[in-house]
Design a protein around this motif. Sequence first.
Motif, PDB file in Angstrom:
ATOM      1  N   GLN A 287       0.832  -1.207   0.000  1.00 27.24           N
ATOM      2  CA  GLN A 287       0.000   0.000   0.000  1.00 27.24           C
ATOM      3  C   GLN A 287       0.864   1.253   0.000  1.00 27.24           C
ATOM      4  O   GLN A 287       0.655   2.195  -0.734  1.00 27.24           O
ATOM      5  N   TYR A 288       1.910   1.246   0.862  1.00 20.87           N
ATOM      6  CA  TYR A 288       2.781   2.416   0.920  1.00 20.87           C
ATOM      7  C   TYR A 288       3.644   2.515  -0.343  1.00 20.87           C
ATOM      8  O   TYR A 288       3.770   3.589  -0.930  1.00 20.87           O
ATOM      9  N   LEU A 289       4.248   1.389  -0.738  1.00 23.35           N
ATOM     10  CA  LEU A 289       5.292   1.438  -1.775  1.00 23.35           C
ATOM     11  C   LEU A 289       4.730   1.520  -3.186  1.00 23.35           C
ATOM     12  O   LEU A 289       5.407   1.971  -4.107  1.00 23.35           O
ATOM     13  N   THR A 290       3.501   1.057  -3.381  1.00 31.46           N
ATOM     14  CA  THR A 290       2.959   1.081  -4.744  1.00 31.46           C
ATOM     15  C   THR A 290       1.661   1.883  -4.809  1.00 31.46           C
ATOM     16  O   THR A 290       1.584   2.890  -5.498  1.00 31.46           O
ATOM     17  N   THR A 291       0.668   1.494  -4.032  1.00 30.16           N
ATOM     18  CA  THR A 291      -0.623   2.188  -4.123  1.00 30.16           C
ATOM     19  C   THR A 291      -0.465   3.688  -3.852  1.00 30.16           C
ATOM     20  O   THR A 291      -0.927   4.531  -4.608  1.00 30.16           O
ATOM     21  N   ILE A 292       0.181   4.046  -2.757  1.00 31.57           N
ATOM     22  CA  ILE A 292       0.332   5.461  -2.412  1.00 31.57           C
ATOM     23  C   ILE A 292       1.506   6.097  -3.156  1.00 31.57           C
ATOM     24  O   ILE A 292       1.336   7.116  -3.842  1.00 31.57           O
ATOM     25  N   LEU A 293       2.687   5.490  -3.067  1.00 34.79           N
ATOM     26  CA  LEU A 293       3.890   6.142  -3.616  1.00 34.79           C
ATOM     27  C   LEU A 293       3.768   6.348  -5.123  1.00 34.79           C
ATOM     28  O   LEU A 293       4.106   7.406  -5.644  1.00 34.79           O
ATOM     29  N   ARG A 294       3.289   5.346  -5.817  1.00 34.57           N
ATOM     30  CA  ARG A 294       3.171   5.436  -7.281  1.00 34.57           C
ATOM     31  C   ARG A 294       1.803   5.969  -7.687  1.00 34.57           C
ATOM     32  O   ARG A 294       1.688   6.912  -8.467  1.00 34.57           O
ATOM     33  N   GLY A 295       0.764   5.379  -7.079  1.00 37.05           N
ATOM     34  CA  GLY A 295      -0.593   5.722  -7.507  1.00 37.05           C
ATOM     35  C   GLY A 295      -1.035   7.104  -7.086  1.00 37.05           C
ATOM     36  O   GLY A 295      -1.672   7.830  -7.850  1.00 37.05           O
ATOM     37  N   GLU A 296      -0.681   7.513  -5.866  1.00 35.44           N
ATOM     38  CA  GLU A 296      -1.146   8.821  -5.391  1.00 35.44           C
ATOM     39  C   GLU A 296      -0.087   9.906  -5.552  1.00 35.44           C
ATOM     40  O   GLU A 296      -0.361  10.997  -6.017  1.00 35.44           O
ATOM     41  N   LEU A 297       1.144   9.573  -5.152  1.00 31.33           N
ATOM     42  CA  LEU A 297       2.182  10.607  -5.153  1.00 31.33           C
ATOM     43  C   LEU A 297       2.873  10.726  -6.513  1.00 31.33           C
ATOM     44  O   LEU A 297       3.656  11.639  -6.739  1.00 31.33           O
ATOM     45  N   GLY A 298       2.631   9.733  -7.375  1.00 26.78           N
ATOM     46  CA  GLY A 298       3.151   9.822  -8.744  1.00 26.78           C
ATOM     47  C   GLY A 298       4.656   9.720  -8.840  1.00 26.78           C
ATOM     48  O   GLY A 298       5.271  10.251  -9.759  1.00 26.78           O
ATOM     49  N   PHE A 299       5.284   9.047  -7.883  1.00 23.18           N
ATOM     50  CA  PHE A 299       6.740   8.912  -7.883  1.00 23.18           C
ATOM     51  C   PHE A 299       7.181   8.075  -9.071  1.00 23.18           C
ATOM     52  O   PHE A 299       6.646   6.986  -9.302  1.00 23.18           O
ATOM     53  N   LYS A 300       8.154   8.596  -9.858  1.00 26.29           N
ATOM     54  CA  LYS A 300       8.604   7.881 -11.058  1.00 26.29           C
ATOM     55  C   LYS A 300      10.001   7.299 -10.897  1.00 26.29           C
ATOM     56  O   LYS A 300      10.476   6.579 -11.765  1.00 26.29           O
ATOM     57  N   GLY A 301      10.678   7.647  -9.809  1.00 24.98           N
ATOM     58  CA  GLY A 301      12.049   7.174  -9.643  1.00 24.98           C
ATOM     59  C   GLY A 301      12.100   5.748  -9.151  1.00 24.98           C
ATOM     60  O   GLY A 301      11.164   4.974  -9.374  1.00 24.98           O
ATOM     61  N   PHE A 302      13.172   5.398  -8.445  1.00 30.23           N
ATOM     62  CA  PHE A 302      13.203   4.028  -7.919  1.00 30.23           C
ATOM     63  C   PHE A 302      13.340   4.011  -6.405  1.00 30.23           C
ATOM     64  O   PHE A 302      13.843   4.967  -5.815  1.00 30.23           O
ATOM     65  N   ALA A 303      12.844   2.924  -5.829  1.00 34.63           N
ATOM     66  CA  ALA A 303      12.875   2.737  -4.377  1.00 34.63           C
ATOM     67  C   ALA A 303      13.976   1.736  -4.034  1.00 34.63           C
ATOM     68  O   ALA A 303      13.985   0.614  -4.545  1.00 34.63           O
ATOM     69  N   VAL A 304      14.909   2.162  -3.188  1.00 38.46           N
ATOM     70  CA  VAL A 304      15.997   1.277  -2.754  1.00 38.46           C
ATOM     71  C   VAL A 304      15.721   0.830  -1.330  1.00 38.46           C
ATOM     72  O   VAL A 304      15.198   1.598  -0.528  1.00 38.46           O
ATOM     73  N   SER A 305      16.005  -0.422  -1.056  1.00 37.48           N
ATOM     74  CA  SER A 305      15.772  -0.911   0.323  1.00 37.48           C
ATOM     75  C   SER A 305      16.773  -0.262   1.252  1.00 37.48           C
ATOM     76  O   SER A 305      17.752   0.335   0.824  1.00 37.48           O
ATOM     77  N   ASP A 306      16.509  -0.365   2.535  1.00 37.51           N
ATOM     78  CA  ASP A 306      17.528   0.021   3.495  1.00 37.51           C
ATOM     79  C   ASP A 306      18.373  -1.222   3.798  1.00 37.51           C
ATOM     80  O   ASP A 306      18.127  -2.322   3.268  1.00 37.51           O
ATOM     81  N   TRP A 307      19.359  -1.058   4.620  1.00 39.07           N
ATOM     82  CA  TRP A 307      20.429  -2.023   4.859  1.00 39.07           C
ATOM     83  C   TRP A 307      19.913  -3.418   5.237  1.00 39.07           C
ATOM     84  O   TRP A 307      19.328  -3.596   6.296  1.00 39.07           O
ATOM     85  N   GLU A 308      20.058  -4.379   4.320  1.00 36.81           N
ATOM     86  CA  GLU A 308      19.771  -5.789   4.613  1.00 36.81           C
ATOM     87  C   GLU A 308      18.300  -6.025   4.967  1.00 36.81           C
ATOM     88  O   GLU A 308      17.916  -7.078   5.486  1.00 36.81           O
ATOM     89  N   ASP A 309      17.444  -5.073   4.643  1.00 33.51           N
ATOM     90  CA  ASP A 309      16.069  -5.170   5.138  1.00 33.51           C
ATOM     91  C   ASP A 309      15.187  -6.129   4.376  1.00 33.51           C
ATOM     92  O   ASP A 309      14.107  -6.493   4.858  1.00 33.51           O
ATOM     93  N   ILE A 310      15.611  -6.570   3.187  1.00 36.74           N
ATOM     94  CA  ILE A 310      14.808  -7.603   2.525  1.00 36.74           C
ATOM     95  C   ILE A 310      15.060  -8.939   3.231  1.00 36.74           C
ATOM     96  O   ILE A 310      14.121  -9.643   3.608  1.00 36.74           O
ATOM     97  N   LYS A 311      16.324  -9.239   3.487  1.00 38.17           N
ATOM     98  CA  LYS A 311      16.660 -10.455   4.249  1.00 38.17           C
ATOM     99  C   LYS A 311      15.937 -10.468   5.591  1.00 38.17           C
ATOM    100  O   LYS A 311      15.471 -11.497   6.077  1.00 38.17           O
TER     101      LYS A 311
END
Length: 745
Positions: A287-311
């Motif tokens: 919801q934050y990363l796609t629905t809001i960030l892309r859908g509402e805020l119209g962000f066109k750049g890229f989202a990078v994770s923070d340190w080791e946070d996917i693991k």
Amino acid sequence: MRIKTIILMIMSLTMAGCAVRNKEQVGQQNIENLLAAMTLEEKIGQMTQVDFSVIGAVDPQGDELIDPAKLQEALLKHHVGSILNTPSTPNNIARSYHIWQKIIHDIKVVTEQTRLKIPVIYGIDAIHGATYTQGATLFPQAINMAATFNPELSLKEGEITARELRVSGLQWNFSPVMDIGRQPLWPRLWETYGEDVHLATVLGTSYIKGHQGDDFAQGNKGLTCLKHYVGYSFPINGKDRSPAWISERMLREYFLPTFEAGIKAGAPTIMVNSAEVDGIPGHANYQYLTTILRGELGFKGFAVSDWEDIKRLYTRDKLAASPKEAVKIAVMAGVDMSMVPFDFSFSDLLLELVKDGEVPESRIDEAVSRILKVKFDAGLFEPSTQPLAAEGHFATAEALATNRQAARESIVLAKNTDHILPLKKSARILVTGPTANLLNVLNGGWTFTWQGDDESLYPKDNPTLFKALQQKSTGSVTYVGGNSFNDPIDINKAVAAAKNNDVIVLAIGEKPYTETPGNIDSLNLESSQIELANALLATGKPVILVTLGGRPRIITAQAEKAAGVILGFLPGMEGGEALADIIFGDYNPNGKLPITYPRNTNDIVLYDHKPIENFDPNVYKPLYPFGHGLSYSQFQTTGLSTDKNTYKMGDDITVSVHVKNTGSLTGKETVMVYLNDLAASVTRPNKQLKAFKKVALTPGQTEKLSFILTPQDLSFIGVDLKRIVEPGEFKVMVGAESIVFSVTP
Ligand code: GLC
């Protein structure tokens, strides 16, 4: 298709394109062509960011900090598209820009050996200047820049930081932090612009504009990264990387607006919140990363994770049942690049996921397109991209002067009983306390090293508070204290010394820290500091209390007895000089608190508290309120007016006021405009900052200031979670005056 053909095709399209289509369309065409030429492995490599240590020499010899075999493995075998962070050489020396230039050059050489020669983008935390570069201009930290209430200084900080990074060949800065600081226990409060949305928005967007200019591909500009999206700064228990519980209304009212402003200001990258909100880790929040960030805020750049946070979705949050599922969750939620950072597991697992059909290649193409677009926009594909010449761009006199001015304007004079300050330079001064004679306590984390606490790495020619006072004094300045923060201070020796001095400057506060190492259990100060303060206050000599550190520590009992209180926070490498300038009156202080300074450790009520909190008139009784800050002059605002009494929905409101310097010294004053929506369908704060201006006035000078309040300033998040303006009465407040105006449907 042969590479040469591909490159020629791209170049021909580019040349042909230039004739008929704008840069944007040519760029898009280039990206599509490049994407079409990439293998799946190459695409996934672009989504992979590794720490310098993955390519670093274990036992570097001289300037050879990279292990060529490890670099080749990363770029040629794993197609890594991004590298971050500073080499942690054994003696941790801050690298000269020559060494950085060599690192970036060596990476480019190996990039040229890759099939498609897609440039690596190098990320660095230059959060208060080029933090990992010897001799760089190191500014006050964000909390201090906020205390300047001076967007022009923030813009200049961005300009100077970007150009000093470009001298090193670096251009992607993991800054600014757009989180707002509403939890004083949090060990990264000082990385924010404070508790107020408007102040953080103005300072943060000014920084971005300075850092990026109109085109961050320019040789003296660089790209920024809004962090940490979103809600990382409000852990309910005050501990770093712990749960935040933020309702959608609070998110939209307090935590999203600064990111929305940063996106509108042109930031092309965003770093994801390392913690969790409402039980959902930032890296798993679709919801934050796609629905809001892309859908509402119209962000066109890229989202990078923070340190080791996917693991950590697997290892820490127990959200994913396996490392592979963690990668799937994060990529499908909207994370485009993984700060892995120590291995190639992300790309290996993502390749499996795509081949298994669990992650569609269309999602990979979407993420890689975003990354390539930013690399194109950054000019990374231009072969001519060279480091900026150091001459005239690195550690210049102008940069030093700007930094000194920022430090001066960032310091808050909170108390000045009987005008004890400024001190005469002929005074006999005792200087003591754990933060009196160190540079690391002026700078904080992300300074030469992650925690910023290695004093041996700090430049020897910058003065500490004690040395700056000593240099300026025409009387005597005696120091009683140790050589490091934890060195015990002999209280008896300090008390004895006090007897032979006119005044005591007692510097207390915190040692440097960032992130979880900075977690604390109470805002109370260490008992040793309290004991020292109480003993010195008992001598009857006037005490000037100076606090340094990243967050407000409880000094109430001591401040009430002290003659003067100066809140320094983290004023940067010029902080010692700036404090001495203020203490001796060479500079008339004008810093204002960007946070509420609590009276007690559990007394966390912020300035924009609600009417229900007025039930107890003492509910907001901070030691020093948001916006507080004294001058050696006095200022008065009068004649508050609005251009009309009644407005239509959608009208702008012009607010005017006169500000006068009624003192005997030239000084700067920040005039703040607060608003209260007197009745609304959602409870509104008693006051919210909506505009401010900082003016310099000579004694007796009056200036008329005008401010425009827009419908956005009157708006709030309504019951249905949409931003609305409701008709009714509003109160505008400036200084001691207020006016009510109406908005009709
Ligand atoms: C850290 C921080 C983030 C920083 C990143 C890279 O964990 O949370 O602010 O930019 O790692 O150093």
